[in-house]
Design an enzyme around this catalytic site. Sequence first.
Site, PDB file in Angstrom:
ATOM      1  N   HIS A  86      33.382  74.962 -30.561  1.00 18.51           N
ATOM      2  CA  HIS A  86      33.765  73.955 -29.570  1.00 18.51           C
ATOM      3  C   HIS A  86      35.229  74.091 -29.170  1.00 18.51           C
ATOM      4  CE1 HIS A  86      29.875  71.992 -30.090  1.00 18.51           C
ATOM      5  NE2 HIS A  86      30.022  72.277 -31.373  1.00 18.51           N
ATOM      6  N   HIS A  90      33.014  75.786 -23.150  1.00 20.68           N
ATOM      7  CA  HIS A  90      31.965  75.939 -24.154  1.00 20.68           C
ATOM      8  C   HIS A  90      30.784  74.996 -23.922  1.00 20.68           C
ATOM      9  CE1 HIS A  90      34.185  72.482 -25.837  1.00 20.68           C
ATOM     10  NE2 HIS A  90      33.051  72.162 -26.432  1.00 20.68           N
ATOM     11  N   ASP A  92      28.110  72.319 -25.529  1.00 21.34           N
ATOM     12  CA  ASP A  92      27.688  71.407 -26.589  1.00 21.34           C
ATOM     13  C   ASP A  92      26.168  71.404 -26.599  1.00 21.34           C
ATOM     14  OD1 ASP A  92      30.223  70.626 -27.277  1.00 21.34           O
ATOM     15  OD2 ASP A  92      29.988  68.533 -26.674  1.00 21.34           O
ATOM     16  N   HIS A  96      24.631  68.815 -31.557  1.00 23.87           N
ATOM     17  CA  HIS A  96      26.033  68.525 -31.874  1.00 23.87           C
ATOM     18  C   HIS A  96      26.241  67.043 -32.217  1.00 23.87           C
ATOM     19  CE1 HIS A  96      30.310  69.017 -31.943  1.00 23.87           C
ATOM     20  NE2 HIS A  96      30.562  68.548 -30.739  1.00 23.87           N
TER      21      HIS A  96
END
Length: 275
Positions: A86, A90, A92, A96
């Site tokens: 992260h 990026h 998620d 997560h």
Amino acid sequence: MRRLLFLVLAACAPALSGCGTPDRGHDVAAVFDGRAGQWVDLTHTFDSTTIYWPTDTAGFRLTELAYGPTPGGWFYAAYALSTAEHGGTHLDAPIHFAEGRLTTDRIPLSGLIGPAAVVDVSPQAAADPDYLVTVADLTGWEARNGAIPDGAILLIRTGWGARWPHRATYLGTDRVGPEAVPHLHFPGLSAEAAQWLVEERGVVAVGIDTPSIDHGPSTDFMAHRILYAENISGFENVANLDRLPEAGAFVVALPMKIGGGSGGPLRIVAFVPGA
């Protein structure tokens, strides 16, 4: 990818009309050779300046393993890289913040490719660095562009991308480690808007040009929790959203395919027909 090409080609039909009488092969070529539109890179480069969440203090590391001529006389270069999932531009993955939901490798391409809805709240964010995107911001976009379509990727433009890679202005603090977290300031998505998206629209992902889809002062991360519980992924630290129109673009967001991962580095691009 076939679904993306179908959507792009449908949107590009007027632009392609001047290219003779194209068959499907020519249509596909026009998407990629610049005749039918423009590809825009929405990814920040990973390097020593890459911004990570303040508690991820290792940052991005690229270690040289080889660089130069070999005994055989040819050139050879190789590196080892190290990065937290992260940081930088990026993904998620839903897991997560939602137990049992999709990991990085299990997100289908239909959750990573789709039409873009770009909601610009940069004026509000300029006035309030902790601005929360509201349902009214989303319905205001719809008043101009029609309903956010099923399968869409919602991209929130706050203007924060222009602050990259200056940590103090991007994060709201130059502190590092856990003590930095209470001092974070940047815009994000409100819990009410996240819930509205879940209940009223069929988006597959939400992206933003800040470090988090929740705003900096958040302590409960409700936007993460609401969206990810429904297997709606997040894209954070997205770049160049100022180069996209409110509607009409298409997104391809392909992360490193990490088995069991909660996220990963993301190469995200958009196609703007006729640009």
